[in-house]
Scaffold this motif. Sequence first.
Motif, PDB file in Angstrom:
ATOM      1  N   TRP A   5      -1.785  -9.824   2.377  1.00 29.74           N
ATOM      2  CA  TRP A   5      -1.823  -8.555   3.089  1.00 29.74           C
ATOM      3  C   TRP A   5      -3.233  -8.412   3.646  1.00 29.74           C
ATOM      4  CZ3 TRP A   5      -4.957  -4.202   2.143  1.00 29.74           C
ATOM      5  CH2 TRP A   5      -4.793  -3.189   3.104  1.00 29.74           C
ATOM      6  N   ASP A  63       7.116  -4.374   2.487  1.00 34.69           N
ATOM      7  CA  ASP A  63       6.653  -3.326   1.573  1.00 34.69           C
ATOM      8  C   ASP A  63       7.279  -2.029   2.067  1.00 34.69           C
ATOM      9  OD1 ASP A  63       5.058  -1.103   0.608  1.00 34.69           O
ATOM     10  OD2 ASP A  63       3.597  -2.566  -0.094  1.00 34.69           O
ATOM     11  N   ASP A  71       7.958  -5.556  -1.560  1.00 34.87           N
ATOM     12  CA  ASP A  71       7.067  -4.741  -2.373  1.00 34.87           C
ATOM     13  C   ASP A  71       7.739  -3.386  -2.429  1.00 34.87           C
ATOM     14  OD1 ASP A  71       5.132  -6.637  -2.735  1.00 34.87           O
ATOM     15  OD2 ASP A  71       3.556  -5.608  -1.631  1.00 34.87           O
ATOM     16  N   ASP A 119       5.074  -2.688  -5.893  1.00 36.73           N
ATOM     17  CA  ASP A 119       3.671  -2.528  -5.499  1.00 36.73           C
ATOM     18  C   ASP A 119       3.389  -1.040  -5.591  1.00 36.73           C
ATOM     19  OD1 ASP A 119       1.157  -2.567  -4.487  1.00 36.73           O
ATOM     20  OD2 ASP A 119       1.726  -3.052  -2.429  1.00 36.73           O
ATOM     21  N   LYS A 150       1.874  -3.959   7.725  1.00 38.93           N
ATOM     22  CA  LYS A 150       1.629  -2.541   7.451  1.00 38.93           C
ATOM     23  C   LYS A 150       1.179  -1.884   8.744  1.00 38.93           C
ATOM     24  CE  LYS A 150      -1.049   0.482   4.450  1.00 38.93           C
ATOM     25  NZ  LYS A 150      -2.043   0.580   3.382  1.00 38.93           N
ATOM     26  N   HIS A 153       5.336   0.705   3.967  1.00 40.15           N
ATOM     27  CA  HIS A 153       4.528   0.349   5.138  1.00 40.15           C
ATOM     28  C   HIS A 153       5.220   0.588   6.471  1.00 40.15           C
ATOM     29  CE1 HIS A 153       1.586  -2.442   2.756  1.00 40.15           C
ATOM     30  NE2 HIS A 153       1.700  -1.230   2.245  1.00 40.15           N
ATOM     31  N   LYS A 199       0.867 -14.249  -1.522  1.00 43.99           N
ATOM     32  CA  LYS A 199       1.131 -13.087  -0.665  1.00 43.99           C
ATOM     33  C   LYS A 199      -0.141 -12.622   0.018  1.00 43.99           C
ATOM     34  CE  LYS A 199       2.115  -8.615  -1.393  1.00 43.99           C
ATOM     35  NZ  LYS A 199       2.295  -7.872  -2.614  1.00 43.99           N
ATOM     36  N   GLU A 228       2.637 -10.066   4.584  1.00 40.52           N
ATOM     37  CA  GLU A 228       3.028  -8.651   4.519  1.00 40.52           C
ATOM     38  C   GLU A 228       2.554  -7.913   5.767  1.00 40.52           C
ATOM     39  OE1 GLU A 228       1.736  -6.996   0.830  1.00 40.52           O
ATOM     40  OE2 GLU A 228       2.226  -4.924   1.375  1.00 40.52           O
ATOM     41  N   ASP A 273       2.782   4.738  -2.463  1.00 36.21           N
ATOM     42  CA  ASP A 273       2.829   3.936  -3.689  1.00 36.21           C
ATOM     43  C   ASP A 273       3.430   4.657  -4.890  1.00 36.21           C
ATOM     44  OD1 ASP A 273       1.962   1.539  -2.659  1.00 36.21           O
ATOM     45  OD2 ASP A 273      -0.147   1.869  -3.111  1.00 36.21           O
ATOM     46  N   HIS A 305      -3.607 -10.358  -8.846  1.00 37.07           N
ATOM     47  CA  HIS A 305      -4.404 -10.017  -7.676  1.00 37.07           C
ATOM     48  C   HIS A 305      -5.769 -10.660  -7.853  1.00 37.07           C
ATOM     49  CE1 HIS A 305      -5.839  -7.572  -4.397  1.00 37.07           C
ATOM     50  NE2 HIS A 305      -4.673  -6.975  -4.299  1.00 37.07           N
ATOM     51  N   TRP A 312      -1.799  -4.672 -11.167  1.00 34.78           N
ATOM     52  CA  TRP A 312      -2.646  -3.520 -10.850  1.00 34.78           C
ATOM     53  C   TRP A 312      -1.975  -2.174 -11.170  1.00 34.78           C
ATOM     54  CZ3 TRP A 312      -0.856  -7.191  -7.495  1.00 34.78           C
ATOM     55  CH2 TRP A 312       0.049  -6.827  -6.508  1.00 34.78           C
ATOM     56  N   ASN A 345      -1.635 -12.517  -5.199  1.00 36.87           N
ATOM     57  CA  ASN A 345      -2.009 -11.675  -4.061  1.00 36.87           C
ATOM     58  C   ASN A 345      -3.472 -11.926  -3.716  1.00 36.87           C
ATOM     59  OD1 ASN A 345       0.181  -9.188  -3.694  1.00 36.87           O
ATOM     60  ND2 ASN A 345       0.223 -10.191  -5.678  1.00 36.87           N
ATOM     61  N   PHE A 363     -10.265  -7.648   1.560  1.00 37.12           N
ATOM     62  CA  PHE A 363     -10.574  -6.302   2.056  1.00 37.12           C
ATOM     63  C   PHE A 363     -11.668  -5.582   1.284  1.00 37.12           C
ATOM     64  CE2 PHE A 363      -7.842  -4.542  -1.254  1.00 37.12           C
ATOM     65  CZ  PHE A 363      -6.771  -5.445  -1.358  1.00 37.12           C
ATOM     66  N   ASP A 416       1.786   5.147   2.850  1.00 34.00           N
ATOM     67  CA  ASP A 416       1.699   4.157   1.774  1.00 34.00           C
ATOM     68  C   ASP A 416       1.421   4.879   0.459  1.00 34.00           C
ATOM     69  OD1 ASP A 416       1.686   1.603   0.745  1.00 34.00           O
ATOM     70  OD2 ASP A 416      -0.419   1.233   1.181  1.00 34.00           O
TER      71      ASP A 416
END
Length: 388
Positions: A139, A214, A241, A286, A181, A217, A137, A179, A251, A65, A21, A92, A96, A249
Amino acid sequence: MTTFESISDQLAYQAIELPSWAFGNSGTRFKVFGTPGTPRTVQEKLADAAKVNELTRLAPKVALHIPWDKVEDYGALRDYANDLGVALGTINSNTFQDDIYKFGSLTHIDEAVRRKAIEHHFECIEIMNQTGSRDLKIWLADGTNYAGQGDLRGRQDRLAESLAEIYERIGPDQRLVLEYKFFEPAFYHTDVPDWGTSYAQCAALGERAVVCLDTGHHAPGTNIEFIVVQLLRLGKLGSFDFNSSYYADDDLIVGSADPFQLFRILYEVVRGGGYGPDSEVAFMLDQCHNVEPKIPGQIRSVLNVQEMTARALLVDREALAAAQEANDVLGANGILMDAFYTDVRPALAGWRESRGLPADPMRAYAESGYQQKIEKERAGGTQAGWGA
Ligand code: PSV
Ligand code: MN
């Protein structure tokens, strides 16, 4: 004194999984910007990832993913990746983005929703069997926004039950990686907010359930390297991650906001046996590249990890142990800082050249013509992004 020569062989162990991603378009809830040359298919994402590996030899695997990277034939995708010189890595899951998950997935009060989420993970395991992936994985976006909205205890119990069903399906050489968060998208509570919760759930499952850390997180100021120490000590650090954050987060490119934090984390990884051929810890990125070019963003990221790993390996551990034993506070701190302040970039450039790699992979990419080529070839079609 630990010299670069004495650690240079260990640098060859470095393997960082790239997230598919990272090559697609991403952004914030305010705007997702398109970028010329962005992949339209998973195959194009793999090609970009392979370019990063070709120039750095640091990124031999690509994490997928599901459903973003769904294809008809995963065996063919595996071959396609192998032909490019990379392998398919962590799978992954994603519970969500469906409407039914509005109030949770594996923790949902409704059995039918939990079933759908569990089945999704079964599908991911089936994909892993075809891609040859070791890690599933998970999350979860599960959580609540208001005090009293959900039964926190009941949700934890349902999570344990759902995870147990998924764990049952994992093959003998596969792992379930959970994972955590601390917030977002839920803001009052999340069902796996911290390493302790992930650890407790994984410990109840069994040996092949491990924690994913991660770096983005945690609340600002959290001592992440202490968590690394603790999880390695408990034999439950499954994967990283990597990314960087100023606030949450974010990223951002790993090592960009706080290289010293990355160094401290990697030092504890090395010290705790999490690095090298005998370690099963997976190192993944990630990240999202919202405003910067994506392929150079990934190249810079893996180089940052390599630089801080080299510095972590340079810590004179014998001298440090002696200073610690003598309660020599400033001496011990000085030994760690000496390694951190060592500029390893020229030595790493030489290390790459001696292995037939470009001394400066960022420059090599800029001069390769690859960017111009993909911008031309990838005109038209729908660019990949979240949900595509
Ligand atoms: C959401 O926070 C997230 O960034 C998690 O860190 C996952 O690892 C990633 O999405 C991919 O699902
Ligand atoms: Mn993550």
